[in-house]
Design a protein around this motif. Sequence first.
Motif, PDB file in Angstrom:
ATOM      1  N   UNK A 126       2.416 -76.489 -16.114  1.00 42.91           N
ATOM      2  CA  UNK A 126       2.840 -77.767 -16.647  1.00 42.91           C
ATOM      3  C   UNK A 126       3.119 -77.619 -18.139  1.00 42.91           C
ATOM      4  N   UNK A 127       4.264 -78.088 -18.552  1.00 43.00           N
ATOM      5  CA  UNK A 127       4.712 -77.894 -19.927  1.00 43.00           C
ATOM      6  C   UNK A 127       3.793 -78.606 -20.913  1.00 43.00           C
ATOM      7  N   UNK A 128       3.313 -77.836 -21.882  1.00 38.65           N
ATOM      8  CA  UNK A 128       2.466 -78.393 -22.922  1.00 38.65           C
ATOM      9  C   UNK A 128       0.998 -78.471 -22.567  1.00 38.65           C
ATOM     10  N   UNK A 129       0.627 -78.062 -21.335  1.00 40.18           N
ATOM     11  CA  UNK A 129      -0.765 -78.228 -20.906  1.00 40.18           C
ATOM     12  C   UNK A 129      -1.363 -76.961 -20.320  1.00 40.18           C
ATOM     13  N   UNK A 130      -0.645 -76.249 -19.485  1.00 42.00           N
ATOM     14  CA  UNK A 130      -1.179 -75.034 -18.867  1.00 42.00           C
ATOM     15  C   UNK A 130      -0.856 -73.825 -19.729  1.00 42.00           C
ATOM     16  N   UNK A 131      -1.880 -73.043 -20.069  1.00 45.83           N
ATOM     17  CA  UNK A 131      -1.658 -71.794 -20.780  1.00 45.83           C
ATOM     18  C   UNK A 131      -1.515 -70.613 -19.822  1.00 45.83           C
ATOM     19  N   UNK A 132      -1.826 -70.838 -18.573  1.00 45.02           N
ATOM     20  CA  UNK A 132      -1.631 -69.827 -17.529  1.00 45.02           C
ATOM     21  C   UNK A 132      -1.220 -70.573 -16.263  1.00 45.02           C
ATOM     22  N   UNK A 133      -0.581 -69.892 -15.327  1.00 41.69           N
ATOM     23  CA  UNK A 133      -0.101 -70.593 -14.129  1.00 41.69           C
ATOM     24  C   UNK A 133      -1.229 -71.027 -13.203  1.00 41.69           C
ATOM     25  N   UNK A 134      -1.004 -72.134 -12.520  1.00 39.69           N
ATOM     26  CA  UNK A 134      -1.821 -72.484 -11.370  1.00 39.69           C
ATOM     27  C   UNK A 134      -1.254 -71.727 -10.179  1.00 39.69           C
ATOM     28  N   UNK A 135      -2.119 -71.159  -9.367  1.00 38.28           N
ATOM     29  CA  UNK A 135      -1.707 -70.318  -8.246  1.00 38.28           C
ATOM     30  C   UNK A 135      -2.115 -70.988  -6.946  1.00 38.28           C
ATOM     31  N   UNK A 136      -1.177 -71.081  -6.002  1.00 37.73           N
ATOM     32  CA  UNK A 136      -1.457 -71.731  -4.729  1.00 37.73           C
ATOM     33  C   UNK A 136      -0.780 -70.980  -3.597  1.00 37.73           C
ATOM     34  N   UNK A 137      -1.429 -70.960  -2.450  1.00 38.43           N
ATOM     35  CA  UNK A 137      -0.891 -70.270  -1.276  1.00 38.43           C
ATOM     36  C   UNK A 137       0.012 -71.196  -0.469  1.00 38.43           C
ATOM     37  N   UNK A 138       1.075 -70.618   0.087  1.00 38.27           N
ATOM     38  CA  UNK A 138       1.935 -71.326   1.025  1.00 38.27           C
ATOM     39  C   UNK A 138       2.191 -70.415   2.225  1.00 38.27           C
ATOM     40  N   UNK A 139       2.207 -71.013   3.417  1.00 35.76           N
ATOM     41  CA  UNK A 139       2.457 -70.258   4.644  1.00 35.76           C
ATOM     42  C   UNK A 139       3.701 -70.840   5.294  1.00 35.76           C
ATOM     43  N   UNK A 140       4.816 -70.141   5.139  1.00 35.92           N
ATOM     44  CA  UNK A 140       6.123 -70.667   5.500  1.00 35.92           C
ATOM     45  C   UNK A 140       6.663 -70.034   6.775  1.00 35.92           C
ATOM     46  N   UNK A 141       7.331 -70.858   7.578  1.00 36.20           N
ATOM     47  CA  UNK A 141       8.165 -70.342   8.654  1.00 36.20           C
ATOM     48  C   UNK A 141       9.598 -70.257   8.125  1.00 36.20           C
ATOM     49  N   UNK A 142      10.196 -69.084   8.275  1.00 34.37           N
ATOM     50  CA  UNK A 142      11.567 -68.876   7.840  1.00 34.37           C
ATOM     51  C   UNK A 142      12.470 -68.707   9.057  1.00 34.37           C
ATOM     52  N   UNK A 143      13.680 -69.227   8.945  1.00 38.57           N
ATOM     53  CA  UNK A 143      14.672 -69.090  10.013  1.00 38.57           C
ATOM     54  C   UNK A 143      15.880 -68.329   9.466  1.00 38.57           C
ATOM     55  N   UNK A 144      16.429 -67.447  10.290  1.00 37.72           N
ATOM     56  CA  UNK A 144      17.596 -66.672   9.861  1.00 37.72           C
ATOM     57  C   UNK A 144      18.869 -67.266  10.446  1.00 37.72           C
ATOM     58  N   UNK A 145      19.835 -67.553   9.582  1.00 36.13           N
ATOM     59  CA  UNK A 145      21.139 -68.090   9.977  1.00 36.13           C
ATOM     60  C   UNK A 145      22.215 -67.287   9.257  1.00 36.13           C
ATOM     61  N   UNK A 146      23.119 -66.716  10.017  1.00 37.64           N
ATOM     62  CA  UNK A 146      24.225 -65.975   9.411  1.00 37.64           C
ATOM     63  C   UNK A 146      23.775 -64.860   8.507  1.00 37.64           C
ATOM     64  N   UNK A 147      22.676 -64.216   8.862  1.00 38.39           N
ATOM     65  CA  UNK A 147      22.179 -63.088   8.077  1.00 38.39           C
ATOM     66  C   UNK A 147      21.352 -63.487   6.863  1.00 38.39           C
ATOM     67  N   UNK A 148      21.130 -64.775   6.648  1.00 43.02           N
ATOM     68  CA  UNK A 148      20.348 -65.233   5.512  1.00 43.02           C
ATOM     69  C   UNK A 148      19.091 -65.964   5.992  1.00 43.02           C
ATOM     70  N   UNK A 150      16.116 -68.918   5.536  1.00 40.02           N
ATOM     71  CA  UNK A 150      15.923 -70.271   5.027  1.00 40.02           C
ATOM     72  C   UNK A 150      14.498 -70.727   5.367  1.00 40.02           C
ATOM     73  N   UNK A 151      13.961 -71.623   4.557  1.00 37.92           N
ATOM     74  CA  UNK A 151      12.636 -72.185   4.834  1.00 37.92           C
ATOM     75  C   UNK A 151      12.787 -73.277   5.889  1.00 37.92           C
ATOM     76  N   UNK A 152      12.017 -73.160   6.973  1.00 38.48           N
ATOM     77  CA  UNK A 152      12.128 -74.114   8.076  1.00 38.48           C
ATOM     78  C   UNK A 152      10.863 -74.944   8.285  1.00 38.48           C
ATOM     79  N   UNK A 153       9.724 -74.515   7.689  1.00 37.37           N
ATOM     80  CA  UNK A 153       8.466 -75.211   7.918  1.00 37.37           C
ATOM     81  C   UNK A 153       7.438 -74.634   6.955  1.00 37.37           C
ATOM     82  N   UNK A 154       6.456 -75.456   6.559  1.00 38.70           N
ATOM     83  CA  UNK A 154       5.402 -74.950   5.667  1.00 38.70           C
ATOM     84  C   UNK A 154       4.010 -75.280   6.201  1.00 38.70           C
TER      85      UNK A 154
END
Length: 424
Positions: A126-148, A150-154
């Motif tokens: 957060x600008x002006x307040x955090x001197x180091x990053x907050x770290x958080x986990x995310x568990x994402x389902x990714x889908x492939x379309x046309x060779x790329x 994309x995020x489909x669910x978290x």
Amino acid sequence: MAGRWRSGGWRALLCLPLAAALSVTALSGCGAVPAPDDPEGRDGRAVQRMLDQRAAAVRNRDAEAFLATVDRGSAGYRAEQRRVFRQMSAVPLDSWTYRLVRTGGFEPARVTGRRLAAQVELRYRLKGYDTAPLVSAQYLTLAQRGGRWYVANDDGVVDGKRGLQQLWDQGTVDVVRGAHSLVLGVGQDRRVLRALADTADRAVPALDRVWPHAWAGRVVVEVPASLGHMAALLGASADGYRGIAAVTTGEVGGSGDEAPADRVIVNPEAYQVLGDFGRNVVITHETAHVATRTATTAATPLWLSEGFADWVGYRAPGRPPRQVAPELAEAVAAGHLPATLPRDDDFRFGSDSDSLSRAYEQGWLACRLIADRWGEKKLVEFYRTVGRAPERAGAVEAALDEVLGTNLADFTALWRKYVASKLD
């Protein structure tokens, strides 16, 4: 502790020294896809490029670029992501990055076409307040379309845990800035947020008067809409926080300008029933955890970290010990003088509220004893010396000898007499 003033305040306050980061390393994999560091794992590099684009879109406040990383085949999730992006528009961001930790490790959500489970680390400041990053986990389902990719669910689950919600996942964030504070709220009257910022602005100089060592000198407070939403931010059950007015999350350790990011998270249902004195105690207590974060380590027992925070919170005159520590006073009157300083297990949430209150009260009186007998500067020195120990075993004993010139047995005996004299 339901709906009324007790223990000189809502005694059952919590510091979660390690809970906010939720490490996503060393998790078991399902082996369905190659890991990103696999020589043949081109998927990993492609996923990271997509995550980099997604992060840049957040930093640039570019909604269309952000949605370009979301699977068009997941219409409901796409609508949710559009809403979340809009809900965080007022949040002052200084940085935002994603790192792909690994693929696999959980069953991805059902989507058409090729899918991939991805364990991701979000880091933001957060600008002006955090001197180091907050770290958080995310568990994402990714889908492939046309060779790329994309995020489909978290909603992925690893070891029974989901990634932590952020406040903007719960609704539109309102932002109030104070002289030393940033208050982020969802579903709250802006006057409530302003009053909270004013309380935090008083707490910061209160810490500066007793804690002369370097710290950020500012506090970030989050106020969700309800107890249930608070629990969701903590990844926990609401039942354990029903009488808890506020908690502080963050990682122990760090130093100087690299102190880890802390968040004071308020339970609006408990906090709002307090009077002005109680609110000042709660926020000052939590601010003490923020100020002492870099001096608090695995060697620091909870009676010391929580007792010190309470000592700062109740340092202003006006409340006699029997009002601040009624549960302990009642136990002493019944002939149950504590034999030893409280153990970490005595601070466990979900236990009997009176027992939990007594643990906090015992820690508070231990720190007050040190300040009364040896002086406030010695209390601060003792706190820091304990935190510098390489391990928990022997840390308190060594600091008692080095700083206070006593031993654990003599200190415990003196503390028991002090408790009896203050609560008789």
